[in-house]
Design a protein around this motif. Structure first.
Motif, PDB file in Angstrom:
ATOM      1  N   VAL A  38     -27.989  10.931 -30.858  1.00  0.00           N
ATOM      2  CA  VAL A  38     -29.064   9.950 -30.986  1.00  0.00           C
ATOM      3  C   VAL A  38     -28.424   8.574 -31.140  1.00  0.00           C
ATOM      4  O   VAL A  38     -27.467   8.410 -31.888  1.00  0.00           O
ATOM      5  N   GLU A  39     -28.920   7.611 -30.398  1.00  0.00           N
ATOM      6  CA  GLU A  39     -28.400   6.247 -30.422  1.00  0.00           C
ATOM      7  C   GLU A  39     -29.503   5.291 -30.864  1.00  0.00           C
ATOM      8  O   GLU A  39     -30.634   5.395 -30.407  1.00  0.00           O
ATOM      9  N   ILE A  40     -29.167   4.365 -31.727  1.00  0.00           N
ATOM     10  CA  ILE A  40     -30.068   3.286 -32.109  1.00  0.00           C
ATOM     11  C   ILE A  40     -29.617   2.057 -31.324  1.00  0.00           C
ATOM     12  O   ILE A  40     -28.475   1.624 -31.441  1.00  0.00           O
ATOM     13  N   LEU A  41     -30.490   1.519 -30.513  1.00  0.00           N
ATOM     14  CA  LEU A  41     -30.165   0.375 -29.673  1.00  0.00           C
ATOM     15  C   LEU A  41     -30.667  -0.899 -30.340  1.00  0.00           C
ATOM     16  O   LEU A  41     -31.707  -0.893 -30.996  1.00  0.00           O
ATOM     17  N   CYS A  42     -29.921  -1.973 -30.183  1.00  0.00           N
ATOM     18  CA  CYS A  42     -30.366  -3.236 -30.771  1.00  0.00           C
ATOM     19  C   CYS A  42     -29.995  -4.390 -29.845  1.00  0.00           C
ATOM     20  O   CYS A  42     -29.203  -4.247 -28.938  1.00  0.00           O
ATOM     21  N   GLY A  43     -30.609  -5.513 -30.099  1.00  0.00           N
ATOM     22  CA  GLY A  43     -30.375  -6.700 -29.292  1.00  0.00           C
ATOM     23  C   GLY A  43     -31.697  -7.373 -28.980  1.00  0.00           C
ATOM     24  O   GLY A  43     -32.759  -6.749 -29.048  1.00  0.00           O
ATOM     25  N   PRO A  44     -31.654  -8.639 -28.625  1.00  0.00           N
ATOM     26  CA  PRO A  44     -32.888  -9.390 -28.404  1.00  0.00           C
ATOM     27  C   PRO A  44     -33.711  -8.916 -27.201  1.00  0.00           C
ATOM     28  O   PRO A  44     -34.909  -9.098 -27.167  1.00  0.00           O
ATOM     29  N   LYS A  45     -33.078  -8.277 -26.224  1.00  0.00           N
ATOM     30  CA  LYS A  45     -33.805  -7.834 -25.037  1.00  0.00           C
ATOM     31  C   LYS A  45     -34.133  -6.342 -25.054  1.00  0.00           C
ATOM     32  O   LYS A  45     -34.707  -5.833 -24.105  1.00  0.00           O
ATOM     33  N   VAL A  46     -33.775  -5.651 -26.142  1.00  0.00           N
ATOM     34  CA  VAL A  46     -34.019  -4.218 -26.234  1.00  0.00           C
ATOM     35  C   VAL A  46     -35.480  -3.977 -26.567  1.00  0.00           C
ATOM     36  O   VAL A  46     -35.993  -4.462 -27.564  1.00  0.00           O
ATOM     37  N   LYS A  47     -36.140  -3.227 -25.693  1.00  0.00           N
ATOM     38  CA  LYS A  47     -37.562  -2.927 -25.887  1.00  0.00           C
ATOM     39  C   LYS A  47     -37.745  -1.594 -26.624  1.00  0.00           C
ATOM     40  O   LYS A  47     -38.491  -1.495 -27.569  1.00  0.00           O
ATOM     41  N   ASP A  48     -37.066  -0.565 -26.157  1.00  0.00           N
ATOM     42  CA  ASP A  48     -37.147   0.763 -26.763  1.00  0.00           C
ATOM     43  C   ASP A  48     -35.867   1.004 -27.551  1.00  0.00           C
ATOM     44  O   ASP A  48     -34.781   0.989 -26.994  1.00  0.00           O
ATOM     45  N   ARG A  49     -35.974   1.217 -28.845  1.00  0.00           N
ATOM     46  CA  ARG A  49     -34.822   1.194 -29.740  1.00  0.00           C
ATOM     47  C   ARG A  49     -34.108   2.529 -29.946  1.00  0.00           C
ATOM     48  O   ARG A  49     -32.994   2.556 -30.418  1.00  0.00           O
ATOM     49  N   ILE A  50     -34.747   3.639 -29.633  1.00  0.00           N
ATOM     50  CA  ILE A  50     -34.141   4.946 -29.855  1.00  0.00           C
ATOM     51  C   ILE A  50     -33.826   5.575 -28.499  1.00  0.00           C
ATOM     52  O   ILE A  50     -34.686   5.672 -27.634  1.00  0.00           O
ATOM     53  N   ALA A  51     -32.587   6.001 -28.318  1.00  0.00           N
ATOM     54  CA  ALA A  51     -32.180   6.702 -27.101  1.00  0.00           C
ATOM     55  C   ALA A  51     -31.458   7.976 -27.521  1.00  0.00           C
ATOM     56  O   ALA A  51     -31.042   8.111 -28.670  1.00  0.00           O
TER      57      ALA A  51
END
Length: 77
Positions: A38-51
């Motif tokens: 499971v990956e938590i995505l972050c950043g100003p352009k990230v729309k969906d945060r869980i991958a």
């Protein structure tokens, strides 16, 4: 990693390692597998945060564009 990521923020927090998935390809093939990471995505352009990651035995060509990914929450109890 499966992209785009999990679109439902409420679903993302229920995803756990080892949960069963079923991949349903546009050609009608079904692949039973599990969540490998499971990956938590972050950043100003990230729309969906869980991958999530698929096991290494699932190759990119096994999951063509248009494949549906079904979370089998109730499998195995």
């Amino acid at each position: 990693m499966v992209v785009p990521a999990v679109p439902d923020p409420n679903l993302g927090w229920r995803i756990k390692l080892g949960m069963p998935l079923q991949l349903r390809t546009p050609t009608g093939h079904f692949i039973d597998t599990r969540i490998a990471g499971v990956e938590i995505l972050c950043g100003p352009k990230v729309k969906d945060r869980i991958a999530f990651l698929l096991p290494t035995d699932i190759a990119r060509q096994d999951v063509p564009a248009g494949t549906e990914i079904w979370l089998l929450e109730n499998a195995g109890g």
